[in-house]
Each structure stands twice: as structure tokens, then as C-alpha cells.
Write a protein that holds these residues in place. Structure first.
Motif, mmCIF file in Angstrom:
data_model
loop_
_atom_site.group_PDB
_atom_site.id
_atom_site.type_symbol
_atom_site.label_atom_id
_atom_site.label_comp_id
_atom_site.label_asym_id
_atom_site.label_seq_id
_atom_site.Cartn_x
_atom_site.Cartn_y
_atom_site.Cartn_z
ATOM 1 N N GLY A 157 -4.782 4.308 -9.006
ATOM 2 C CA GLY A 157 -5.331 3.473 -10.066
ATOM 3 C C GLY A 157 -4.370 2.448 -10.618
ATOM 4 N N ILE A 158 -3.166 2.329 -10.049
ATOM 5 C CA ILE A 158 -2.178 1.370 -10.550
ATOM 6 C C ILE A 158 -2.536 -0.068 -10.184
ATOM 7 N N GLY A 159 -3.385 -0.230 -9.136
ATOM 8 C CA GLY A 159 -3.818 -1.573 -8.758
ATOM 9 C C GLY A 159 -3.346 -2.020 -7.381
ATOM 10 N N LYS A 160 -3.033 -1.082 -6.508
ATOM 11 C CA LYS A 160 -2.533 -1.436 -5.173
ATOM 12 C C LYS A 160 -3.601 -2.174 -4.362
ATOM 13 N N SER A 161 -4.806 -1.618 -4.318
ATOM 14 C CA SER A 161 -5.869 -2.225 -3.512
ATOM 15 C C SER A 161 -6.297 -3.578 -4.077
ATOM 16 N N GLU A 162 -6.368 -3.678 -5.407
ATOM 17 C CA GLU A 162 -6.749 -4.951 -6.024
ATOM 18 C C GLU A 162 -5.703 -6.030 -5.733
ATOM 19 N N THR A 163 -4.432 -5.634 -5.746
ATOM 20 C CA THR A 163 -3.364 -6.584 -5.423
ATOM 21 C C THR A 163 -3.454 -7.008 -3.967
ATOM 22 N N ALA A 164 -3.764 -6.054 -3.080
ATOM 23 C CA ALA A 164 -3.938 -6.382 -1.662
ATOM 24 C C ALA A 164 -5.091 -7.355 -1.472
ATOM 25 N N LEU A 165 -6.172 -7.172 -2.217
ATOM 26 C CA LEU A 165 -7.317 -8.080 -2.123
ATOM 27 C C LEU A 165 -6.927 -9.492 -2.541
ATOM 28 N N GLU A 166 -6.154 -9.601 -3.628
ATOM 29 C CA GLU A 166 -5.691 -10.916 -4.079
ATOM 30 C C GLU A 166 -4.790 -11.561 -3.028
ATOM 31 N N LEU A 167 -3.944 -10.769 -2.383
ATOM 32 C CA LEU A 167 -3.079 -11.299 -1.334
ATOM 33 C C LEU A 167 -3.894 -11.791 -0.133
ATOM 34 N N VAL A 168 -4.929 -11.055 0.214
ATOM 35 C CA VAL A 168 -5.806 -11.487 1.313
ATOM 36 C C VAL A 168 -6.478 -12.809 0.962
ATOM 37 N N LYS A 169 -6.941 -12.942 -0.287
ATOM 38 C CA LYS A 169 -7.551 -14.200 -0.730
ATOM 39 C C LYS A 169 -6.564 -15.355 -0.665
ATOM 40 N N ARG A 170 -5.270 -15.069 -0.797
ATOM 41 C CA ARG A 170 -4.246 -16.100 -0.763
ATOM 42 C C ARG A 170 -3.738 -16.377 0.650
ATOM 43 N N GLY A 171 -4.414 -15.762 1.659
ATOM 44 C CA GLY A 171 -4.099 -16.096 3.047
ATOM 45 C C GLY A 171 -3.248 -15.087 3.792
ATOM 46 N N HIS A 172 -2.928 -13.956 3.159
ATOM 47 C CA HIS A 172 -2.129 -12.936 3.834
ATOM 48 C C HIS A 172 -3.057 -11.925 4.505
ATOM 49 N N ARG A 173 -2.468 -10.941 5.199
ATOM 50 C CA ARG A 173 -3.285 -10.069 6.039
ATOM 51 C C ARG A 173 -3.142 -8.593 5.671
ATOM 52 N N LEU A 174 -4.269 -7.917 5.665
ATOM 53 C CA LEU A 174 -4.309 -6.486 5.382
ATOM 54 C C LEU A 174 -4.081 -5.698 6.665
ATOM 55 N N VAL A 175 -3.249 -4.671 6.575
ATOM 56 C CA VAL A 175 -3.044 -3.761 7.705
ATOM 57 C C VAL A 175 -3.690 -2.408 7.419
ATOM 58 N N ALA A 176 -3.426 -1.852 6.251
ATOM 59 C CA ALA A 176 -3.980 -0.532 5.928
ATOM 60 C C ALA A 176 -4.115 -0.376 4.424
ATOM 61 N N ASP A 177 -5.167 0.312 4.021
ATOM 62 C CA ASP A 177 -5.373 0.622 2.606
ATOM 63 C C ASP A 177 -5.529 2.130 2.445
ATOM 64 N N ASP A 178 -4.960 2.660 1.403
ATOM 65 C CA ASP A 178 -5.050 4.063 1.000
ATOM 66 C C ASP A 178 -4.149 4.963 1.842
ATOM 67 N N ALA A 179 -4.281 4.928 3.177
ATOM 68 C CA ALA A 179 -3.439 5.753 4.045
ATOM 69 C C ALA A 179 -2.757 4.863 5.074
ATOM 70 N N VAL A 180 -1.441 4.949 5.146
ATOM 71 C CA VAL A 180 -0.672 4.159 6.114
ATOM 72 C C VAL A 180 -0.017 5.125 7.097
ATOM 73 N N GLU A 181 -0.397 5.007 8.364
ATOM 74 C CA GLU A 181 0.214 5.829 9.406
ATOM 75 C C GLU A 181 1.478 5.124 9.896
ATOM 76 N N ILE A 182 2.627 5.777 9.746
ATOM 77 C CA ILE A 182 3.913 5.165 10.075
ATOM 78 C C ILE A 182 4.512 5.853 11.297
ATOM 79 N N THR A 183 4.969 5.035 12.241
ATOM 80 C CA THR A 183 5.561 5.531 13.481
ATOM 81 C C THR A 183 6.976 4.996 13.608
#
Length: 310
Positions: A157-183
Motif C-alpha cells: 500500500g505504499i504506492g509501488k504499483s501506482e508509481t510504476a503506472l506513472e512511469l509507464v505513462k512517462r514512457g518507461h517499461r514495466l517488467v514485473a508487478d507484485d512478484a519479481v522472480e530474480i535469477t
């Protein structure tokens, strides 16, 4: 934790022709190393690595073909150890009948590809190394900002997804939301991706789940990205001293690798998307050797020193 890889996974991935042993495609492959038998075909089996996937190319099959009939049968029966997960034939070469018979007897699937041996070896090795690479899953959001892989972490609830949405609107790219699988990839780099089930999806409280690729196009998403640094979002704490110069270098440890971490306090009126954009640009400048905070401190020190001399 690395995922389980079977012979069937390899057959499906590289569209390999099944010569024999369909009932044994469930064999599990335990190592990423491949093996091209040489000494074994000449009769030396003391150090035969039977846990590896075995590759037979033009040289090996030509050697087998030139063996006397009785010796060829005996050699291939010894070669086809029951612990071998599978045997792959390259260049679409014909498979000796003696090899098929020995493989069937010992429960070993035999597959064939039309690729050259070196090319197939390289592609298969890369595939297996990716499968066996150490992995973990963290709660957060991964975005590609100006070519930098940025992981946003923080309480729910801190605003991670909302911030990601704003970044996408500004031309950046989403890779993963909520769960990030790291290798942990070759070269000790950390690469992040999204679980298949939630790929391209963003959960926005009040709106629900949205598909970023459908709304913003294919250019707004990517499947995988190397992680450059982490930004931890936290609620503003009036009694906490936050770094104002950028000299405090925080680190976070993921899969035994250290990544730079920046703590960004959240409160009304702060545009987090712009802050993250600038953080990505500043991190890139640091990688190029330009550190604004260090330059400021040096300039300040030089100014104080010159004033003391006057």
C-alpha cells in the motif's frame, strides 16, 4: 531454487526428433554440463560422466561406424549406461542400429537435431545454465527506467504499483508487478522477470487489475531486465535523518550479490516517478564516473581550505 528440467523440456524447447525412448522422456537432468564421448568410444570407461547429457556429432558417429561389428556392439552397450539422461544426435545424422538397441535396453531416450554440434551445444548449454541458475522471488515492482533495471520495494500500500503506472505513462517499461522472480545469471548479474500468471499486469487499488501491454502497447513492457539498483519506499518519518547529499551508500543483498539501495521517504506532494527517473539517471552517471555529491564535497573542501589560507 532452480527448477526441475526433464528430457521432455529439452525436446520441446529445441523441437528435437524422438528416435526412441518416448517412455523415458521424464528423465531429470541434474547438471548443465554436456559431454561428447571420446575416450569411451575407444574403450576407456573409467571416468565416464554418466550424469551428463551425451552428444554425438559427426566425429563420434564416424568413429563408431568404422569399428568392427562385434566391437561396435560391445562398445555401445557399455556406453549406454542407465544413468545417462539422454543421448542427442546432431546434424540429422543417421543413428546406428546398435546404439538404438543399447539405448532401448538401458532405458535411455535418443533424440536428434539438424543443428550443427557446436551451435546446438552452445544453445543447449545456455538453456540449461538458465534453468539451473539460483533464483528467488521478492515482493516488489521491477521497471526499466532509462535502461536501468529499478526494483521498487516497500510495505504493502505504499504506492509501488501506482508509481510504476506513472512511469509507464512517462514512457518507461514495466517488467514485473507484485512478484519479481530474480535469477543469478552468468557473470554474477541479477536478472528479473515476472511470473507467467501475472506478466504485463498491474494491480491498482480502486481500479483493480489492468493489462499494461493492452492499454499502452508492446513498447510499455519487457519480459526480462538486468537489475541495477533498488529503491525502497517508506512512509516519511519526521524523526529520521535522511541522506541529503547522496554520500551514504546503502546496500541490499539478494542471492549473495550486493546491489545499491536508495531509501526514498513518501509523503503527500512528492512526485515519486520524477524522483525515480532522476535516481536512474544519477546512478548511470555514477557508473560513468560522475558523482555529483562527491564533487560537491570536494569543491566545498577546496573552498574552505582556500578561505583558511587567506
Amino acid at each position: 531454487m532452480a527448477r526441475k528440467v526433464t528430457v521432455h523440456d529439452i525436446q520441446k524447447k529445441f523441437k528435437l526428433e524422438l528416435i526412441c525412448g518416448e517412455e523415458y522422456l521424464s528423465h531429470i537432468i541434474h547438471v548443465s554440463d554436456l559431454y561428447r564421448p571420446g575416450l569411451e568410444l575407444a574403450g576407456f570407461f573409467t571416468y565416464h560422466p554418466t550424469e551428463r547429457l551425451q552428444l554425438l556429432g559427426r566425429s563420434e558417429l564416424m568413429f563408431i561406424k568404422n569399428l568392427p561389428d562385434e566391437e561396435r556392439t560391445d562398445r555401445l552397450e557399455k556406453f549406454c549406461h542407465p544413468d545417462i539422461p539422454c543421448i542427442c544426435i546432431t546434424r540429422d545424422l543417421p543413428v546406428p542400429d546398435e546404439l538404438i538397441a543399447a539405448a532401448k535396453k538401458n532405458g535411455i531416450p535418443v533424440l536428434r537435431t539438424d543443428m550443427k554440434t557446436t551451435s546446438f551445444t552452445s544453445k543447449l548449454t545456455n538453456f540449461l545454465e538458465d534453468c539451473f541458475a539460483p533464483t528467488t522471488t521478492i515482493h516488489g515492482v521491477l521497471v526499466d527506467v532509462y535502461g536501468m533495471g529499478v526494483v521498487l520495494m516497500g510495505d504493502s500500500g505504499i504506492g509501488k504499483s501506482e508509481t510504476a503506472l506513472e512511469l509507464v505513462k512517462r514512457g518507461h517499461r514495466l517488467v514485473a508487478d507484485d512478484a519479481v522472480e530474480i535469477t543469478l545469471t552468468e557473470g554474477n548479474h541479477l536478472s528479473g522477470t515476472s511470473p507467467d500468471l501475472i506478466r504485463y499486469l498491474l494491480e491498482i487499488r480502486g481500479l483493480g487489475i489492468i493489462n499494461v501491454m493492452t492499454l499502452f502497447g508492446a513498447g510499455a513492457v519487457r519480459n526480462q531486465k538486468r537489475i541495477s539498483f533498488v529503491i525502497r519506499l517508506e512512509n516519511w518519518q519526521p524523526d529520521r535523518q535522511y541522506d541529503r547529499l547522496g554520500l551514504d551508500e546503502e546496500k541490499i543483498r539478494i542471492l549473495e550479490q550486493e546491489l545499491p539501495q536508495i531509501t526514498v521517504p513518501v509523503r503527500p506532494g512528492r512526485n515519486l516517478a520524477i524522483i525515480i527517473e532522476v535516481a536512474a539517471m544519477n546512478m548511470r552517471m555514477k557508473q560513468l564516473g560522475h558523482n555529483a555529491a562527491e564533487q560537491f564535497v570536494k569543491k566545498l573542501g577546496d573552498t574552505i581550505e582556500s578561505e583558511d589560507l587567506e
